[in-house]
Enzyme design. Structure first.
Site, PDB file in Angstrom:
ATOM      1  N   HIS A 315       7.057  -5.362  -2.434  1.00 29.47           N
ATOM      2  CA  HIS A 315       8.225  -5.519  -3.240  1.00 29.47           C
ATOM      3  C   HIS A 315       8.573  -6.951  -3.671  1.00 29.47           C
ATOM      4  O   HIS A 315       8.094  -7.655  -2.595  1.00 29.47           O
ATOM      5  CB  HIS A 315       9.385  -4.660  -2.912  1.00 29.47           C
ATOM      6  CG  HIS A 315      10.455  -4.672  -3.721  1.00 29.47           C
ATOM      7  ND1 HIS A 315      11.302  -5.655  -4.055  1.00 29.47           N
ATOM      8  CD2 HIS A 315      10.914  -3.588  -4.463  1.00 29.47           C
ATOM      9  CE1 HIS A 315      12.141  -4.867  -5.081  1.00 29.47           C
ATOM     10  NE2 HIS A 315      11.895  -3.817  -5.261  1.00 29.47           N
ATOM     11  N   ASP A 373       9.505   3.944  -4.119  1.00 31.18           N
ATOM     12  CA  ASP A 373       8.552   5.007  -4.753  1.00 31.18           C
ATOM     13  C   ASP A 373       7.715   5.621  -3.868  1.00 31.18           C
ATOM     14  O   ASP A 373       7.134   6.613  -4.314  1.00 31.18           O
ATOM     15  CB  ASP A 373       7.714   4.166  -5.733  1.00 31.18           C
ATOM     16  CG  ASP A 373       8.543   3.819  -6.993  1.00 31.18           C
ATOM     17  OD1 ASP A 373       9.482   4.370  -7.573  1.00 31.18           O
ATOM     18  OD2 ASP A 373       8.399   2.485  -7.405  1.00 31.18           O
TER      19      ASP A 373
HETATM   20  N1  ACO Z   1      -1.312  -3.562  -1.934  1.00 31.06           N
HETATM   21  C1  ACO Z   1      -2.226  -4.408  -1.501  1.00 31.06           C
HETATM   22  N2  ACO Z   1      -1.754  -5.688  -1.662  1.00 31.06           N
HETATM   23  C2  ACO Z   1      -0.754  -6.053  -2.080  1.00 31.06           C
HETATM   24  C3  ACO Z   1       0.228  -5.011  -2.552  1.00 31.06           C
HETATM   25  C4  ACO Z   1      -0.098  -3.692  -2.321  1.00 31.06           C
HETATM   26  N3  ACO Z   1       0.659  -2.841  -2.867  1.00 31.06           N
HETATM   27  N4  ACO Z   1       1.301  -5.726  -2.923  1.00 31.06           N
HETATM   28  C5  ACO Z   1       1.203  -7.034  -3.072  1.00 31.06           C
HETATM   29  N5  ACO Z   1      -0.048  -7.232  -2.384  1.00 31.06           N
HETATM   30  C6  ACO Z   1      -0.654  -8.552  -1.924  1.00 31.06           C
HETATM   31  C7  ACO Z   1      -1.095  -9.448  -3.293  1.00 31.06           C
HETATM   32  O1  ACO Z   1      -2.325  -8.953  -3.663  1.00 31.06           O
HETATM   33  C8  ACO Z   1      -0.996 -10.660  -3.062  1.00 31.06           C
HETATM   34  O2  ACO Z   1      -1.927 -11.261  -2.130  1.00 31.06           O
HETATM   35  P1  ACO Z   1      -2.375 -12.533  -2.166  1.00 31.06           P
HETATM   36  O3  ACO Z   1      -1.216 -13.230  -1.473  1.00 31.06           O
HETATM   37  O4  ACO Z   1      -3.439 -12.599  -1.207  1.00 31.06           O
HETATM   38  O5  ACO Z   1      -2.582 -13.004  -3.399  1.00 31.06           O
HETATM   39  C9  ACO Z   1       0.593 -10.524  -2.035  1.00 31.06           C
HETATM   40  O6  ACO Z   1       0.423  -9.568  -1.360  1.00 31.06           O
HETATM   41  C10 ACO Z   1       1.747 -10.886  -2.845  1.00 31.06           C
HETATM   42  O7  ACO Z   1       2.012  -9.811  -3.737  1.00 31.06           O
HETATM   43  P2  ACO Z   1       2.273 -10.405  -5.393  1.00 31.06           P
HETATM   44  O8  ACO Z   1       1.810  -9.459  -6.242  1.00 31.06           O
HETATM   45  O9  ACO Z   1       2.164 -11.941  -5.255  1.00 31.06           O
HETATM   46  O10 ACO Z   1       3.819  -9.964  -5.042  1.00 31.06           O
HETATM   47  P3  ACO Z   1       4.848  -9.783  -6.275  1.00 31.06           P
HETATM   48  O11 ACO Z   1       6.194  -9.975  -5.807  1.00 31.06           O
HETATM   49  O12 ACO Z   1       4.569 -10.309  -7.425  1.00 31.06           O
HETATM   50  O13 ACO Z   1       4.514  -8.076  -6.545  1.00 31.06           O
HETATM   51  C11 ACO Z   1       4.821  -5.464  -6.667  1.00 31.06           C
HETATM   52  C12 ACO Z   1       5.292  -7.122  -6.159  1.00 31.06           C
HETATM   53  C13 ACO Z   1       4.606  -5.729  -8.175  1.00 31.06           C
HETATM   54  C14 ACO Z   1       5.705  -4.760  -6.396  1.00 31.06           C
HETATM   55  C15 ACO Z   1       3.514  -5.631  -5.742  1.00 31.06           C
HETATM   56  O14 ACO Z   1       3.953  -5.353  -4.484  1.00 31.06           O
HETATM   57  C16 ACO Z   1       2.784  -4.298  -6.311  1.00 31.06           C
HETATM   58  O15 ACO Z   1       1.914  -4.196  -7.186  1.00 31.06           O
HETATM   59  N6  ACO Z   1       2.999  -3.211  -5.350  1.00 31.06           N
HETATM   60  C17 ACO Z   1       2.437  -1.809  -5.778  1.00 31.06           C
HETATM   61  C18 ACO Z   1       3.263  -1.153  -6.941  1.00 31.06           C
HETATM   62  C19 ACO Z   1       4.568  -0.676  -6.670  1.00 31.06           C
HETATM   63  O16 ACO Z   1       4.722   0.033  -5.654  1.00 31.06           O
HETATM   64  N7  ACO Z   1       5.500  -1.022  -7.326  1.00 31.06           N
HETATM   65  C20 ACO Z   1       7.050  -0.708  -7.245  1.00 31.06           C
HETATM   66  C21 ACO Z   1       7.824  -1.910  -7.036  1.00 31.06           C
HETATM   67  S1  ACO Z   1       9.371  -1.064  -6.864  1.00 31.06           S
HETATM   68  C22 ACO Z   1      10.059  -0.757  -8.087  1.00 31.06           C
HETATM   69  O17 ACO Z   1       9.797  -1.279  -9.014  1.00 31.06           O
HETATM   70  C23 ACO Z   1      11.102   0.300  -8.226  1.00 31.06           C
END
Ligand code: ACO
Length: 449
Positions: A315, A373
């Site tokens: 998140h 979620d």
């Molecule tokens: N699985 C694997 N790796 C992940 C995940 C995941 N679910 N989420 C983040 N990471 C990793 C990224 O690859 C990144 O790695 P890096 O530092 O090596 O590049 C690091 O963790 C940071 O992630 P970001 O994408 O920079 O974090 P951001 O805050 O931009 O994204 C997000 C948050 C979009 C929710 C992300 O965690 C994601 O895509 N999760 C899966 C989708 C999801 O569950 N979305 C629902 C969110 S809750 C809502 O909207 C109600």
């Protein structure tokens, strides 16, 4: 609210430009809780510089008194009340009143509010006809965007946002009609007759009735299931300045009418990185298939070259367990118990996947925890909703948050049209050369061969 004189302004930050030898002071504004903010409103005027923050990871776009999140400690509060208290002690309409008006209702306020909402649940009959213009296989979120946007063509008496009465009627209409709109989107996709709202039922029960009842049979539903639906709506009611809420505010900042703004919010919510994630979680669990395959998918999620991510994990704000996810997990347990489905293979798989991910260094180091979620899809699937309806349910719960944030923005004396700037990286000025450009550069060459 927007009057900063009341807020203690700390010692300002000083920016020093080594090249010019000039310095610039940035005031610091304190909120009631959470990080202070640098007030950069005069930065461009005084220095000629913009700030650069793609994804708004360090930018507060507004001030708000509605929702507070402490992502580090996994805290979520609406108007000061902890989400756990609201989820266990309130019902959804009480939370709606709280978000809209700032305080929990007295019993008389609650009675009046319930009455107002229940008198707005029907749709204009011409709007009902609009559904028939969609293909039967249309995604229900596509229908939601269309029908909610179309509300502005039907309710002209509540689109003048400068009038407080019209504002309130628009808020009430949206909260009241959104379950009817969502239920009808479902009915249309399965080819069943639309079921009109019944105002003696509670908000959640009415929605379940409009979704699952058929004219040929009596409709009965367990109070525990109604409670779970109601709690689902509470857990999705608002979440500060997320993508869809910011979309609503940005659309509204131009003076667009509230129905159009909420349609924009629904469009933003649809994406898999936001509200579409609950649908994506179920697809992912079905693809994983069994506990033995979990390590393969954990490996994929950790591989930077692989676009796969563990859906329902991570998140932007929570770097701890999402407090809504723990309530949702508990709720999933209760619903599956009530339906005699505790051995549901997807639930068992989700529990195991969570356990493995939470003990994996990659997820520990990056502070990736289950979000709201992760378990919500399991509840919705058990209740009988198809996955395509999951984001619709999120939108129903979130409508009150969107409209409360919209109302707060409209009532804010410093409401300005949202207009971010950019770091330009394109061509500098160049000579106009149509022919040579077409020959050398056109990506459409193959089209007019
Ligand atoms: N699985 C694997 N790796 C992940 C995940 C995941 N679910 N989420 C983040 N990471 C990793 C990224 O690859 C990144 O790695 P890096 O530092 O090596 O590049 C690091 O963790 C940071 O992630 P970001 O994408 O920079 O974090 P951001 O805050 O931009 O994204 C997000 C948050 C979009 C929710 C992300 O965690 C994601 O895509 N999760 C899966 C989708 C999801 O569950 N979305 C629902 C969110 S809750 C809502 O909207 C109600």
């Amino acid at each position: 609210m927007a009057d900063y004189d009341d807020n203690k302004i700390d010692t300002p930050f000083t920016l020093f430009n080594n090249e010019t030898g000039k310095s610039f002071e940035i005031p610091v504004i304190k909120g009631t809780d959470g990080p202070d903010v640098l007030d950069i409103r005069k930065l461009y005027q005084d220095t000629g510089l913009f700030t650069y923050d793609p994804g708004f990871t360090s930018t507060a776009s507004c001030d708000s008194s509605i929702t507070y999140i402490d992502g580090k400690n996994g805290i979520l509060r609406h108007r000061g009340y902890d989400i756990n208290d609201l989820a266990s002690k309130s019902d959804f309409l009480e939370v709606c009143y709280l978000l809209l008006h700032g305080d929990l209702p007295s019993s008389e306020d609650k009675r009046k509010f319930n009455e107002v909402i229940s008198t707005h649940t029907m749709l204009h009959e011409q709007l009902v006809n609009l559904y028939r213009g969609f293909r039967r296989d249309a995604h229900p979120m596509a229908i939601m965007v269309g029908v909610v946007g179309a509300l502005s063509a039907f309710y002209h008496d509540s689109t003048d946002f400068s009038d407080i009465n019209q504002r309130m009627i628009a808020c009430h209409r949206l909260i009241a009609k959104i379950p009817t709109i969502g239920a009808m989107a479902y009915k249309y996709s399965v080819g069943q007759p639309f079921v009109y709202p019944k105002n003696n039922l509670s908000y959640a029960e009415n929605f379940l009735y409009m979704t699952f009842s058929v004219p040929t049979e009596n409709f009965e539903i367990s109070p525990k299931i109604v409670k779970a639906m109601d709690r689902f709506f509470i857990l999705h009611a608002d979440h500060e300045q997320n993508a869809s809420t910011s979309t609503v505010r940005l659309a509204g900042s131009s003076g667009a009418n509230p129905f159009a703004c909420i349609a924009a919010g629904i469009a933003s919510l649809w994406g898999p990185a936001h509200g579409g994630a609950n649908e994506a979680v179920i697809k992912m669990l079905e693809e994983i298939g069994s506990v033995e395959n979990i390590p393969i998918y954990i490996k994929k999620a950790k591989d930077n070259e692989d676009p796969f991510r563990l859906m329902g994990f991570g998140h932007r704000v929570y770097k701890n367990y999402d407090p809504r996810a723990s309530v949702m997990k508990e709720s999933a347990h209760e619903v599956l118990k009530e339906l005699n489905k505790l051995d549901d293979p997807l639930f068992q798989l989700a529990l195991e996947l969570e356990k493995i991910a939470l003990n994996d260094n990659y997820f520990i180091e990056k502070k990736l925890f289950p979000n709201v979620d992760f378990y919500s899809g399991i509840i919705l699937k058990a209740l009988g909703f198809p996955t395509s309806m999951f984001t619709v349910l999120f939108a129903i719960g979130r409508t009150v948050g969107w409209i409360s944030q919209w109302k707060e923005m409209i009532e804010d004396p410093i409401n300005k049209i949202g207009r971010p700037r950019q770091l330009y990286k394109g061509h500098n000025s160049r000579e106009y050369q149509l022919e040579s450009t077409r020959e050398k550069k056109s990506i459409f060459k193959w089209l007019w061969k």
